[in-house]
Enzyme design. Structure first.
Site, short mmCIF file in Angstrom:
data_model
loop_
_atom_site.label_atom_id
_atom_site.label_comp_id
_atom_site.label_asym_id
_atom_site.label_seq_id
_atom_site.Cartn_x
_atom_site.Cartn_y
_atom_site.Cartn_z
N GLY A 230 6.45 -14.46 -46.18
CA GLY A 230 6.52 -15.65 -47.01
C GLY A 230 7.53 -15.46 -48.13
N SER A 231 7.31 -16.15 -49.23
CA SER A 231 8.31 -16.14 -50.31
C SER A 231 8.16 -14.90 -51.18
CB SER A 231 8.12 -17.39 -51.16
OG SER A 231 6.85 -17.36 -51.76
N THR A 234 5.27 -15.29 -53.80
CA THR A 234 3.92 -15.02 -53.29
C THR A 234 3.78 -13.54 -52.92
OG1 THR A 234 3.95 -17.26 -52.39
CG2 THR A 234 2.15 -15.87 -51.70
N GLY A 235 4.85 -12.94 -52.39
CA GLY A 235 4.80 -11.51 -52.05
C GLY A 235 4.41 -10.65 -53.24
N GLU A 252 7.32 -9.23 -45.77
CA GLU A 252 8.58 -9.75 -45.19
C GLU A 252 8.90 -11.02 -45.97
OE1 GLU A 252 10.11 -8.05 -42.85
OE2 GLU A 252 8.49 -6.62 -42.65
N CYS A 286 14.37 -17.34 -42.35
CA CYS A 286 14.58 -16.32 -43.39
C CYS A 286 15.96 -15.70 -43.28
CB CYS A 286 13.49 -15.26 -43.32
SG CYS A 286 13.34 -14.44 -41.73
P1 NAD Z 1 4.79 -18.94 -49.17
O1 NAD Z 1 4.95 -17.64 -49.87
O2 NAD Z 1 4.63 -20.18 -49.97
O3 NAD Z 1 3.50 -18.92 -48.21
C1 NAD Z 1 3.34 -17.94 -47.20
C2 NAD Z 1 1.87 -17.77 -46.90
O4 NAD Z 1 1.23 -17.21 -48.06
C3 NAD Z 1 1.12 -19.05 -46.59
O5 NAD Z 1 0.21 -18.80 -45.55
C4 NAD Z 1 0.39 -19.35 -47.89
O6 NAD Z 1 -0.77 -20.12 -47.72
C5 NAD Z 1 0.05 -17.95 -48.35
N1 NAD Z 1 -0.23 -17.82 -49.78
C6 NAD Z 1 0.08 -18.65 -50.79
N2 NAD Z 1 -0.33 -18.15 -51.97
C7 NAD Z 1 -0.91 -16.96 -51.69
C8 NAD Z 1 -1.50 -15.94 -52.50
N3 NAD Z 1 -1.59 -16.05 -53.83
N4 NAD Z 1 -1.98 -14.84 -51.88
C9 NAD Z 1 -1.88 -14.69 -50.54
N5 NAD Z 1 -1.33 -15.63 -49.73
C10 NAD Z 1 -0.85 -16.74 -50.30
O7 NAD Z 1 6.01 -19.02 -48.16
P2 NAD Z 1 6.42 -20.23 -47.22
O8 NAD Z 1 6.97 -21.29 -48.12
O9 NAD Z 1 5.30 -20.55 -46.30
O10 NAD Z 1 7.59 -19.60 -46.33
C11 NAD Z 1 8.92 -19.66 -46.67
C12 NAD Z 1 9.39 -18.32 -47.20
O11 NAD Z 1 9.08 -17.30 -46.24
C13 NAD Z 1 10.89 -18.25 -47.39
O12 NAD Z 1 11.18 -17.58 -48.59
C14 NAD Z 1 11.36 -17.42 -46.19
O13 NAD Z 1 12.58 -16.75 -46.37
C15 NAD Z 1 10.22 -16.47 -46.04
N6 NAD Z 1 10.20 -15.89 -44.70
C16 NAD Z 1 10.53 -14.57 -44.57
C17 NAD Z 1 10.57 -14.01 -43.30
C18 NAD Z 1 10.92 -12.55 -43.11
O14 NAD Z 1 10.69 -12.03 -42.03
N7 NAD Z 1 11.47 -11.87 -44.10
C19 NAD Z 1 10.28 -14.78 -42.17
C20 NAD Z 1 9.94 -16.12 -42.35
C21 NAD Z 1 9.90 -16.67 -43.63
#
Ligand code: NAD
Length: 481
Positions: A230-231, A234-235, A252, A286
């Site tokens: 994810g982002s 959030t990471g 990731e 990503c």
């Molecule tokens: P996001 O971080 O908003 O959400 C990702 C997941 O985290 C969702 O399931 C969400 O419900 C969950 N989440 C939200 N808050 C949380 C918390 N406090 N604790 C734990 N989990 C929580 O990301 P997104 O908007 O769904 O995805 C887009 C992002 O993901 C972009 O930045 C993209 O580059 C990245 N991404 C990276 C890869 C990679 O392999 N590096 C692959 C795909 C997407």
């Protein structure tokens, strides 16, 4: 082949959690939105701490026998799982189009990827290192399963990201709980349901809900590892929340991939390939190309060919090349970046500050012509159909500009002079460097980010090892016993 791979026992219109082998309902539900039509989709669960505790308990019970299941048997079951996904190919494609907004061909690609990569991953084995094997002692280092792993999935590849987390966790001997994105919960839920006739209860489960269940999972004492995609924002929260129980985390995260175009390329061949890698899934990948540095000698021709290729892509619902942005939050973010370029007086080589009208979160493909490096469209991860073209002249200078970022996911260099391209590629700070291609993510090779783009890797043997403990086992052969 498992029974589920030859028959079709369930529908794709009802969605529950899958806990301890059963589909369960929650008191409250919510629905996702089709980003092409803005129509509500199906009800899906809004889980609470109770469902999460139940899933963790079931996973812990299942772990004791699953972790002892020989790896060859685990591989057999994972291959049956891949067959079952193929058996529901059309249903998953339709659901992906509805929930993610993917055009038909890209939806087909993602479903194929989910089963193909599951099969490919089963070709991997956990390594074992024999350190000593002498008359006096035997010492080996091996990998044991972590226990219960939680896979947290983003909304851009809801099926393929879920299956990649499932196969790695299970192959390494763990049980897995999937948490899909609330924007795109449906494929993740169904694929776990599909796995129930293949795996014992509690081995793969899914809990769906809002973002608020993320921290319940990442801080849960019964969960041993988090595989998060994810982002970056959030990471950071995931790592912080997991620290209370010292969980292993694999993160990731986001990227802002640069590409450097050397002056000797065949512009008519390369520009369309760069456009594909920039606009695929409407830029919501990503490792999409997000900054394009073109040598000044070929800049005008490249801009023309790039804009022509971007224009040629058909935008719309279904039989098109590009769909909408997946959700309102992202739609507003991308609109904000476009407005920022417009208000700064940057030149639009394609598109304008007007966002396409009509239903759905559609945004016209937008190309910004040589904006300053500090502008939002260059410095941020846009994650939408907008990309900057930038000029460069000096090799050292462009490398410094490319590296002047906290992102470090992927990067590419394109040129007929492959030695020069490799020399430049060797100096870029990113987890994946591609020469004369981009987005070459390969299940057999580790994939991860440098800097803020990630911690740890997915894919390859190193990706498998991430979801294990290291155990050193020593036998004293000449001991006095
Ligand atoms: P996001 O971080 O908003 O959400 C990702 C997941 O985290 C969702 O399931 C969400 O419900 C969950 N989440 C939200 N808050 C949380 C918390 N406090 N604790 C734990 N989990 C929580 O990301 P997104 O908007 O769904 O995805 C887009 C992002 O993901 C972009 O930045 C993209 O580059 C990245 N991404 C990276 C890869 C990679 O392999 N590096 C692959 C795909 C997407």
């Amino acid at each position: 082949m498992s029974p589920s791979a030859t028959s079709k026992p369930f529908n794709f219109t009802e969605f529950g959690n899958v806990i301890d082998g059963k589909v369960t309902k929650t008191e409250k539900t919510r629905s996702g939105i089709n980003p092409s039509t803005l129509e509500p989709l199906y009800d899906h669960p809004l889980s609470t701490a109770k469902e999460i505790d139940d899933a963790v308990d079931a996973a812990r019970r299942a772990f004791s026998s699953w972790s002892k299941t020989p790896i060859e048997k685990r591989k057999e079951l994972l291959n049956a799982f891949a067959d079952a996904i193929d058996n529901y190919f059309d249903e998953f494609v339709e659901l992906l189009i509805k929930e993610q907004g993917k055009p038909l061909n890209l939806a087909k690609f993602e479903v194929q990827l989910a089963s193909k990569e599951t099969r490919e991953t089963t070709k991997l084995d956990l390594p074992k290192y024999v350190i000593y094997d002498t008359p006096e002692k035997y010492t080996e280092t091996r990998h044991t399963p972590l226990g219960v792993v939680c896979g947290i999935v983003p909304w851009n590849f809801p099926l393929a990201m879920a299956t990649s987390k499932i196969v790695v966790a299970l192959l390494a001997g763990n049980c897995v709980i999937i948490k899909p994105s609330p924007f795109t919960p449906y494929c993740g839920i169904k694929v776990v349901e599909l796995g129930q006739s293949i795996f014992p209860p509690g081995v793969i489960q899914v809990v769906s809900g809002e973002d608020n269940i993320g921290p319940m999972l990442t801080s849960h004492p019964g969960i041993d590892g988090i595989s998060f995609t994810g982002s970056i924002a959030t990471g950071k929260k995931v790592m912080q929340s997991a620290s209370g129980t010292l969980k292993k985390v694999v993160l990731e995260l986001g990227g802002n991939d640069p590409t450097i175009i050397l002056p000797d390329v065949d512009v008519s061949a390369v520009a369309p390939q760069i456009a594909t890698c920039a606009f695929l899934n409407s830029g919501q990948v990503c490792v999409a190309i997000k900054r394009i540095y073109v040598h000044e000698d070929i800049y005008p021709q490249f801009r023309e060919a790039f804009v022509a290729a971007a224009k040629a892509a058909k935008v719309g619902d279904g039989f098109t090349d590009l769909g909408p942005v997946q959700n309102k939050m992202q739609y507003e973010r991308v609109k904000g970046i476009i407005a920022d370029s417009a208000s700064a007086g940057q030149k639009f080589a394609l598109g304008d500050e007007k966002i396409s009208s009509g239903k759905g979160y559609y945004i016209n493909r937008t190309v910004i012509d040589n904006p300053p490096d500090i502008s939002r469209v260059v410095a941020e991860e846009q994650f939408g159909p907008i990309v900057p073209l930038l000029t460069w002249r000096d090799e050292e200078d462009v490398i410094a500009r490319v590296n002047d970022t906290h992102f470090g996911l992927g990067a590419s260099v394109w040129g007929k002079d492959v030695d020069r391209a490799i020399r430049i590629g060797n100096q870029i700070e990113a987890g994946s460097i591609w020469i004369n291609h981009h987005m070459g993510v390969d299940k057999m090779a580790p994939f991860g980010g440098h800097k803020l783009s990630g911690v740890g890797v997915a894919n390859g043997v190193l990706g498998l090892v991430e979801l294990t403990n290291v155990q050193t086992f020593q036998v004293q052969r000449n001991g006095n016993v």
